[in-house]
Design a protein around this motif. Structure first.
Motif, PDB file in Angstrom:
ATOM      1  N   LEU A 278      24.825 138.190   0.121  1.00 54.70           N
ATOM      2  CA  LEU A 278      24.888 138.501   1.549  1.00 54.70           C
ATOM      3  C   LEU A 278      25.719 139.751   1.802  1.00 54.70           C
ATOM      4  O   LEU A 278      25.421 140.557   2.691  1.00 54.70           O
ATOM      5  CB  LEU A 278      25.471 137.317   2.324  1.00 54.70           C
ATOM      6  CG  LEU A 278      24.615 136.053   2.374  1.00 54.70           C
ATOM      7  CD1 LEU A 278      25.357 134.929   3.098  1.00 54.70           C
ATOM      8  CD2 LEU A 278      23.294 136.326   3.081  1.00 54.70           C
ATOM      9  N   TYR A 279      26.773 139.935   1.008  1.00 49.76           N
ATOM     10  CA  TYR A 279      27.594 141.143   1.137  1.00 49.76           C
ATOM     11  C   TYR A 279      26.788 142.366   0.703  1.00 49.76           C
ATOM     12  O   TYR A 279      26.880 143.442   1.301  1.00 49.76           O
ATOM     13  CB  TYR A 279      28.863 141.021   0.282  1.00 49.76           C
ATOM     14  CG  TYR A 279      29.923 140.123   0.872  1.00 49.76           C
ATOM     15  CD1 TYR A 279      31.064 140.655   1.470  1.00 49.76           C
ATOM     16  CD2 TYR A 279      29.805 138.746   0.837  1.00 49.76           C
ATOM     17  CE1 TYR A 279      32.041 139.840   2.012  1.00 49.76           C
ATOM     18  CE2 TYR A 279      30.766 137.911   1.386  1.00 49.76           C
ATOM     19  CZ  TYR A 279      31.883 138.462   1.965  1.00 49.76           C
ATOM     20  OH  TYR A 279      32.854 137.646   2.506  1.00 49.76           O
ATOM     21  N   ARG A 280      26.011 142.195  -0.393  1.00 51.99           N
ATOM     22  CA  ARG A 280      25.186 143.310  -0.872  1.00 51.99           C
ATOM     23  C   ARG A 280      24.119 143.667   0.175  1.00 51.99           C
ATOM     24  O   ARG A 280      23.786 144.836   0.381  1.00 51.99           O
ATOM     25  CB  ARG A 280      24.528 142.947  -2.203  1.00 51.99           C
ATOM     26  CG  ARG A 280      25.530 142.512  -3.275  1.00 51.99           C
ATOM     27  CD  ARG A 280      25.000 142.625  -4.676  1.00 51.99           C
ATOM     28  NE  ARG A 280      23.861 141.759  -4.955  1.00 51.99           N
ATOM     29  CZ  ARG A 280      23.939 140.477  -5.304  1.00 51.99           C
ATOM     30  NH1 ARG A 280      25.135 139.890  -5.382  1.00 51.99           N
ATOM     31  NH2 ARG A 280      22.862 139.771  -5.568  1.00 51.99           N
ATOM     32  N   MET A 281      23.610 142.637   0.832  1.00 50.21           N
ATOM     33  CA  MET A 281      22.629 142.869   1.897  1.00 50.21           C
ATOM     34  C   MET A 281      23.267 143.634   3.053  1.00 50.21           C
ATOM     35  O   MET A 281      22.643 144.531   3.643  1.00 50.21           O
ATOM     36  CB  MET A 281      22.087 141.526   2.401  1.00 50.21           C
ATOM     37  CG  MET A 281      20.896 141.642   3.322  1.00 50.21           C
ATOM     38  SD  MET A 281      19.370 141.811   2.426  1.00 50.21           S
ATOM     39  CE  MET A 281      19.104 140.103   1.936  1.00 50.21           C
ATOM     40  N   THR A 282      24.507 143.313   3.355  1.00 48.61           N
ATOM     41  CA  THR A 282      25.213 144.009   4.440  1.00 48.61           C
ATOM     42  C   THR A 282      25.367 145.493   4.121  1.00 48.61           C
ATOM     43  O   THR A 282      25.284 146.347   5.016  1.00 48.61           O
ATOM     44  CB  THR A 282      26.601 143.366   4.653  1.00 48.61           C
ATOM     45  OG1 THR A 282      26.441 141.998   5.018  1.00 48.61           O
ATOM     46  CG2 THR A 282      27.358 144.081   5.761  1.00 48.61           C
ATOM     47  N   THR A 283      25.566 145.819   2.823  1.00 50.25           N
ATOM     48  CA  THR A 283      25.638 147.222   2.427  1.00 50.25           C
ATOM     49  C   THR A 283      24.358 147.958   2.799  1.00 50.25           C
ATOM     50  O   THR A 283      24.393 149.077   3.334  1.00 50.25           O
ATOM     51  CB  THR A 283      25.874 147.324   0.906  1.00 50.25           C
ATOM     52  OG1 THR A 283      27.106 146.685   0.582  1.00 50.25           O
ATOM     53  CG2 THR A 283      25.926 148.779   0.461  1.00 50.25           C
ATOM     54  N   LEU A 284      23.222 147.317   2.533  1.00 50.81           N
ATOM     55  CA  LEU A 284      21.936 147.940   2.853  1.00 50.81           C
ATOM     56  C   LEU A 284      21.762 148.116   4.360  1.00 50.81           C
ATOM     57  O   LEU A 284      21.293 149.149   4.831  1.00 50.81           O
ATOM     58  CB  LEU A 284      20.795 147.087   2.283  1.00 50.81           C
ATOM     59  CG  LEU A 284      20.748 146.988   0.749  1.00 50.81           C
ATOM     60  CD1 LEU A 284      19.656 146.012   0.323  1.00 50.81           C
ATOM     61  CD2 LEU A 284      20.493 148.353   0.141  1.00 50.81           C
TER      62      LEU A 284
END
Length: 628
Positions: free
Chosen positions: A538-544
């Motif tokens: 979810l954190y990696r998705m927030t980066t995108l």
């Protein structure tokens, strides 16, 4: 056929009467079907003309009027204008309208509501204003229906047609209809008559106007509470149409009578009339006639009447004038703020700012402020939430010094309230405080409470704080923001609630617009990009998401130097959701880049995603490649 309806029972246990009733119903249905059969036969003849292809849908529509499916009947009613247009004015008047009157008026309420609405639109299809009187009989029947909504729609249609009738048609047809409704045995028709008087009165002759006022007086004294309630509803608007002398001599006694009715549902309607009639009278007349009723209503034994006074208090003050408000009505308002019923206090609390704007600051501090302090800690959360909606509006009225002295402590108390709606309402109006006391005082007194709310358990409260941060940032300045609120913005990017993460990424864009790209390059982008390797996807998705939001603001150089290398790494992420969002992010940044960079650095990553085993990843990669 009559023999089919004969009663063959010889028992005397009451079944005879039941059977006869059933037979009556069946006879009515049989007669309706005969009329429909004849009506459809006429239209079949009409459909056999060379234009039968055009008329066939009309025959179907007419046939659907008797269908058991209520939706089909509704659809047919909604297309009455099409049916009438096909039939022509003469046949619509002579066949369609009588058929509707005889056969459809016993239908479901939903159908009758639609019928009343459509009948009001048929004036042009029955031959214009001179023939519009043919629409009055079915609408008169609908005006006597049991269902309130049906009657209301029928009254609306009758009022519309009344304005279109010629003077002779109005006098010969509409006025008799109105008088018949007002004298009907069943109360439903009499309630509808109350709604027709306002439109009819201006067109009536002087002699008929006397008759209409007498009719209205009779309705006000009706034995049925529902009729008196309808009369009370229309008393104010009816009075507007009447000569001022008649208002004083005839309407004021009726107003007084209804305001003291034994039914609270009638009395509460009199409160609204206080405002309407009061605006037509002088100050002396208001003091003599309206003020006693108003003060009595504010202390009525029924909380619903007191609630109505609180709800309309601003309008009542406007109609009474500033002097009466200051001398007489403030005391009544204070009693409403201290009412035993939470519903009344809630409504009164919402009027605090409006009332304080009408009186002097000293009077507000002396009379209203003590009540406000009590309401801040009221046992009802709804009262506190209502107060929180408006209390910020007192700042411009009180000024900076008195706001700091009297109100700031109340704001802090509401910001720490247990009920999330109270906190939300305060947060959403903080800019009003800032305009009065300044950002320095705001940051010293309220900012700690705001920071505490940024980690509130209720996600809606956190969301409200996020929405307010860009405005607060522009007022605090970059140094103060970085010191006090910068870390909060990054914390929200990892919030477990998606709406918070989404709002937090949009927040980064707004902050970049406030503080500039250089600030974003050194303070936001490095922190955001470090999340790409976080164990939680979810954190990696927030980066995108953040890259997609920030890229249109930061420019192609930052995208090429910082964002594309990161996206290239994330092409091989183990989670398919991440990989196809990488493709979607490429779709956003491709139009912002030079074609050379797209071909050399973006396209190879997309070709790699195109070979992905996940079909969604392939789909979005293919869409992005088309932009290349």
């Amino acid at each position: 056929m009559d023999g089919a309806f004969e009663n063959k029972s010889t028992d005397n246990d009451g079944s005879d009467e039941i059977f006869i009733s059933i037979c009556d119903v069946n006879r009515k249905r049989y007669n309706s079907y005969i009329k429909l059969y004849n009506f459809n036969n006429n239209n079949i003849k009409m459909a056999s003309t060379p234009e039968s292809d055009d008329y066939h849908p009309i025959v179907i529509l007419i046939d659907e009027l008797k269908n058991d499916d209520i939706q089909l009947r509704l659809n047919s009613i909604r297309k009455l204008q099409s049916i009438a247009k096909a039939l022509g004015p003469e046949r619509t008047r002579s066949e369609l309208i009588p058929y509707l009157q005889d056969s459809v008026l016993e239908d479901e309420d939903e159908v009758l509501v639609a019928l009343a609405e459509e009948l009001g639109k048929l004036t042009d299809f029955v031959g214009g204003n001179e023939h519009a009187t043919c629409l009055l009989p079915p609408l008169q029947m609908l005006a006597g229906a049991e269902e309130v909504v049906v009657r209301e729609k029928a009254v609306d249609a009758l009022n519309k047609i009344c304005s279109e009738l010629s003077q002779s048609a109005f006098e010969d047809c509409f006025l008799p209809l109105l008088l018949n409704l007002s004298k009907a045995d069943w109360f439903t028709s009499r309630t509808s008559a109350c709604g027709l008087l306002t439109v009819a009165y201006p067109r009536a002759s002087s002699e008929m106007k006397k008759n209409l006022r007498k009719t209205f007086s009779t309705l006000c004294h009706d034995d049925t509470p529902m009729v008196r309630r309808a009369a009370a509803t229309h008393l104010g608007n009816f009075s507007k149409q009447i000569e001022k002398d008649a208002v004083k001599s005839e309407m004021l006694p009726l107003f007084t009578f209804l305001a003291s009715d034994e039914q609270d549902s009638v009395r509460l309607l009199g409160v609204e009339n206080c405002a309407i009639i009061g605006s037509m009278l002088s100050n002396e007349e208001n003091i003599q006639h309206i003020l006693p009723i108003l003060k009595s209503s504010a202390q009525d034994k029924s909380w619903r009447v007191r609630y109505m006074v609180a709800r309309l208090f601003k309008e009542l003050c406007d109609s009474m004038g500033q002097e009466i408000t200051k001398s007489e009505l403030v005391g009544s308002f204070v009693k409403l703020l201290k009412d035993t019923e939470a519903e009344v206090r809630t409504e009164a609390a919402q009027r605090v700012t409006e009332v304080c704007a009408l009186i002097s600051k000293d009077m507000s501090v002396k009379n209203i402020l003590p009540c406000v302090k009590d309401l801040v800690s009221d046992v009802s959360q709804h009262v506190r939430a209502a107060l929180a909606q408006v209390i910020m509006g007192l700042c411009p009225i009180f000024g900076k010094d008195d706001t700091l002295q009297y109100l700031l402590e109340l704001f802090l108390q509401l910001l720490k309230d247990d009920f999330p709606d109270v906190r939300l309402n305060i947060i959403s109006k903080l800019d009003a405080v800032n305009k009065v006391i300044g950002i320095e005082m705001l940051s010293q007194s309220l900012l700690p409470a705001i920071v505490e709310l940024a980690e509130d358990q209720q996600w809606r409260v956190r969301l409200a704080i996020i929405d307010y941060i860009p405005l607060l940032a522009s007022q605090l300045g970059v140094e103060f923001f970085d010191e006090k609120l910068g870390n909060l913005c990054m914390t929200w990017l990892g919030d477990p609630v998606f709406s918070i993460r989404e709002a937090a990424t949009n927040n980064l864009k707004k902050l970049t617009e406030v503080f500039g790209v250089e600030w974003a390059k050194s303070n936001i982008i490095p922190k955001v990009l470090t999340l790409h390797s976080h164990p939680n996807y979810l954190y990696r998705m927030t980066t995108l998401f953040s890259i997609g939001v920030l890229s249109p603001v930061v420019g192609s150089d930052v995208i090429a130097s910082s964002m594309i290398p990161l996206l290239t790494k994330m092409v091989t992420d183990k989670v398919p959701n991440i990989r196809f969002n990488v493709a979607k992010t490429f779709q956003i940044i491709i139009p912002l880049l030079d074609s050379t960079i797209v071909q050399s650095r973006v396209k190879p990553s997309l070709l790699k995603l195109l070979e992905d085993p996940d079909k969604d990843v392939k789909f979005y990669a293919n869409q992005a490649l088309q932009l290349c």
